[in-house]
Every structure is written in structure tokens, then in C-alpha cells.
Design a protein around this motif. Structure first.
Motif, mmCIF file in Angstrom:
data_model
loop_
_atom_site.group_PDB
_atom_site.id
_atom_site.type_symbol
_atom_site.label_atom_id
_atom_site.label_comp_id
_atom_site.label_asym_id
_atom_site.label_seq_id
_atom_site.Cartn_x
_atom_site.Cartn_y
_atom_site.Cartn_z
ATOM 1 N N ARG A 183 0.816 -1.214 0.000
ATOM 2 C CA ARG A 183 0.000 0.000 0.000
ATOM 3 C C ARG A 183 0.852 1.268 0.000
ATOM 4 N NH1 ARG A 183 -3.947 -3.092 3.935
ATOM 5 N NH2 ARG A 183 -2.557 -2.359 5.548
ATOM 6 N N ARG A 184 1.472 1.594 1.127
ATOM 7 C CA ARG A 184 2.125 2.904 1.271
ATOM 8 C C ARG A 184 3.313 3.096 0.331
ATOM 9 N NH1 ARG A 184 3.034 2.620 7.560
ATOM 10 N NH2 ARG A 184 3.360 0.465 6.930
ATOM 11 N N ASP B 242 -5.025 5.416 -1.966
ATOM 12 C CA ASP B 242 -6.015 6.179 -1.205
ATOM 13 C C ASP B 242 -5.726 7.670 -1.399
ATOM 14 O OD1 ASP B 242 -6.596 7.704 1.489
ATOM 15 O OD2 ASP B 242 -7.944 5.968 1.490
ATOM 16 N N GLU B 243 -6.752 8.455 -1.621
ATOM 17 C CA GLU B 243 -6.577 9.887 -1.926
ATOM 18 C C GLU B 243 -5.826 10.624 -0.814
ATOM 19 O OE1 GLU B 243 -9.423 13.719 -2.795
ATOM 20 O OE2 GLU B 243 -10.145 11.745 -3.438
ATOM 21 N N GLU B 244 -6.169 10.348 0.436
ATOM 22 C CA GLU B 244 -5.476 10.998 1.556
ATOM 23 C C GLU B 244 -4.013 10.562 1.637
ATOM 24 O OE1 GLU B 244 -5.743 11.355 6.416
ATOM 25 O OE2 GLU B 244 -7.511 10.668 5.324
ATOM 26 N N THR C 200 2.311 2.912 -3.315
ATOM 27 C CA THR C 200 1.627 4.141 -3.734
ATOM 28 C C THR C 200 2.652 5.228 -4.035
ATOM 29 O OG1 THR C 200 -0.394 3.624 -2.490
ATOM 30 C CG2 THR C 200 -0.008 5.935 -3.030
ATOM 31 N N TYR D 130 -4.136 3.041 5.312
ATOM 32 C CA TYR D 130 -4.635 3.372 3.982
ATOM 33 C C TYR D 130 -4.566 2.180 3.040
ATOM 34 C CZ TYR D 130 -3.509 8.020 5.794
ATOM 35 O OH TYR D 130 -3.428 9.145 6.577
ATOM 36 N N GLU D 131 -5.398 2.245 2.021
ATOM 37 C CA GLU D 131 -5.327 1.278 0.929
ATOM 38 C C GLU D 131 -4.436 1.867 -0.169
ATOM 39 O OE1 GLU D 131 -6.510 -1.815 0.965
ATOM 40 O OE2 GLU D 131 -7.172 -1.396 3.001
#
Length: 113
Positions: free
Chosen positions: A15-16, A92-94, A19, A88-89
Motif C-alpha cells: 500500500r504505502r 487512497d486519496e489521503e 503508492t 490506507y489502501e
């Protein structure tokens, strides 16, 4: 100076850090690669990754500690902690917004990029 190599690390590279690599992969200012610390990582961190990197960005302080312990035999690049929890996924926008703010600030500080 040539483009710096930035290695982004999280727990499992799902994820992180993945991203971060995805949103910055075409950034002209630096090269980016992501990996995870867990044996279950999509892409597990290696000595080659650490030798390639000019700067390592981790999500949590304990990840920095683990890298320093496991790879103490290497001359490690600077390791900075982004302080982004595993909440977060992927994409994720945030998470995207947080990564952009924190990574751009660190790159400006370290490389004037």
C-alpha cells in the motif's frame, strides 16, 4: 548532480510504499523504487536496493531501526521517517496527498528539488 535514487519502504510493499512509487515513478527530479521489510512483501528489500539508494524513506520509526539492525554491515544511505501509519489502501486519496506533501518537503530539504 545526477538524479538521486530514492528508496521507499513500508511493511509489505502493498500500500504505502507502492503508492509512493506509483505516484512519483515519472518524476523527472529523481529515480524511485519501493520495497517492503516483511518476507510476505510484494517486493522485499535487498542489499542491492540499499546500495542503489541515495536516500531511504520509511513510513515508521521501527522500520528505520530494523533496516539499521539487519543491514548494519552495509554503509547505509540517510534514512528519513515519513510518519505515515498503515491506515490506507493502495492509492487512497489521503495517502497520495500526504505522501506528496511529506516527500516533496524532504526532497527539498535534502536535494533542493
Amino acid at each position: 548532480m545526477s538524479r538521486p535514487n530514492i528508496l521507499v519502504i513500508c511493511g509489505r510493499n502493498k500500500r504505502r510504499s507502492r503508492t509512493a512509487e506509483h505516484i512519483f515513478k515519472n518524476d523527472f527530479r529523481f529515480n524511485i523504487r519501493s520495497a517492503g521489510l516483511s518476507p510476505q512483501s510484494n517486493r522485499k528489500i535487498s542489499e542491492n536496493d540499499l546500495n542503489w539508494a541515495d536516500l531511504v524513506l520509511v513510513m515508521e520509526t521501527d522500520q528505520k531501526t530494523k533496516i539499521r539492525k539487519v543491514y548494519q554491515h552495509l554503509e547505509l544511505p540517510a534514512i528519513e521517517v515519513l510518519e505515515i501509519a498503515d491506515d490506507y489502501e493502495f492509492m487512497d486519496e489521503e495517502l497520495v496527498d500526504t505522501l506528496k506533501v511529506k516527500m516533496n518537503a524532504l526532497l527539498a530539504l535534502n536535494y533542493e528539488l
